[in-house]
Scaffold this active site. Structure first.
Site, mmCIF file in Angstrom:
data_model
loop_
_atom_site.group_PDB
_atom_site.id
_atom_site.type_symbol
_atom_site.label_atom_id
_atom_site.label_comp_id
_atom_site.label_asym_id
_atom_site.label_seq_id
_atom_site.Cartn_x
_atom_site.Cartn_y
_atom_site.Cartn_z
ATOM 1 N N ASP A 185 0.683 -1.154 0.096
ATOM 2 C CA ASP A 185 -0.011 0.165 -0.068
ATOM 3 C C ASP A 185 1.107 1.129 0.056
ATOM 4 O OD1 ASP A 185 -1.570 2.285 0.571
ATOM 5 O OD2 ASP A 185 -2.790 0.847 2.054
ATOM 6 N N HIS A 186 1.027 1.922 -1.249
ATOM 7 C CA HIS A 186 1.920 3.261 -1.118
ATOM 8 C C HIS A 186 1.455 4.173 -0.352
ATOM 9 C CE1 HIS A 186 5.218 5.112 -2.838
ATOM 10 N NE2 HIS A 186 5.074 4.737 -4.036
#
Ligand code: CAO
Length: 243
Positions: A215-216
């Site tokens: 999850d950036h």
């Protein structure tokens, strides 16, 4: 999001309709929730598991005595637990409503299990505190319970991270979907013998493909590269798992 309008397929040929199982419908909702909420990036790497595999194969007789099969999965669990401890920015969940990061002080890891009735993800607790045999026995037991539809709800809750291994089936890489609210998932593909340059010559080495989706919002690309680097070091020399 705009819906998908279905045509009348019967105008093109014969079709048959079948109701989705509850599990399929629930998995579809979860996958779409993760896909739409999480800005995904996948980092790829390869670990040299030549020595790990010869050690694992050498445990065959011991495994037969114990009635437990040692697959690559327990090594992956141990390496991921060590990486989560060393890079705790992967052991979090995001609370976007309260603008807070929830840091977890425990290391529970989910394993994706392919069953005839769909994908299930039982959770191994406190992976950092368990040995390889214990992890082998526990993961085999949970995978069997998943196939037999015997998992209790609490056995599918509380994971910090997930491993999804397609290594027993095949493929060179894939892009797993993060099991939100976890912030990363490790995809594992089939190990293959490759010629690796040692500075003077090509050597035949058994290489394991790793695909880390993250999850950036929670993790940046440099940290993801550090995570897969660390995994390749740990799996490349499993003695380092003892340090
Ligand atoms: N490379 C090469 N061989 C591998 C391997 C890899 N990465 N991983 C496992 N293998 C081998 C094992 O060593 C075993 O071979 P031997 O019998 O010769 O020792 C064989 O493949 C079968 O292993 P397994 O799949 O029974 O055991 P596992 O511990 O590796 O995996 C489990 C257990 C539960 C992860 C697996 O059975 C499974 O369900 N995998 C699918 C997960 C899935 O569907 N993911 C997708 C989710 S997203 O849709």
């Amino acid at each position: 999001i705009p819906g998908v309008k279905l045509p009348d397929f019967s105008q093109f040929g014969e079709v048959e309709r079948e109701g989705m199982s509850r599990m399929m419908a629930a998995t579809a909702v979860n996958m779409q929730r993760s896909w739409l909420n999480v800005p995904h990036v996948t980092q790829f790497d390869e670990a040299d598991i030549t020595e790990m595999e010869s050690f694992r194969k050498a445990q065959k007789a011991a495994g037969e005595k114990k009635g437990v099969k040692m697959t690559p999965l327990p090594f992956l669990l141990k390496a991921c637990a060590a990486a989560l401890a060393e890079l705790p920015q992967f052991n979090v969940s995001l609370d976007m409503e309260r603008k807070e990061v929830v840091h977890k002080k425990y290391i529970h890891i989910g394993i994706a299990v392919d069953t005839p009735h769909g994908l299930m993800v039982p959770v191994l607790r406190d992976v950092d505190q368990k040995g390889l045999w214990e992890l082998a026995a526990e993961s085999a037991e949970l995978a069997q319970k998943a196939r037999d539809k015997q998992l209790k709800p609490q056995e599918m809750q509380g994971a910090c991270f997930t491993i999804t291994s397609l290594g027993g089936i095949g493929g060179t890489a894939f892009t797993p979907i993060v099991n939100t609210p976890e912030v990363a998932i490790l995809g594992v593909s089939k190990a293959a013998m490759k010629p690796i340059w040692d500075g003077e010559d090509f050597q035949p080495r058994l290489m394991l493909p790793l695909s880390l989706s993250y999850d950036h919002r929670a993790v940046n690309g440099a940290d993801a590269a550090r995570f897969t680097n660390l995994l390749t070091q740990l799996l490349g020399d499993i003695r380092t798992l003892l340090l």
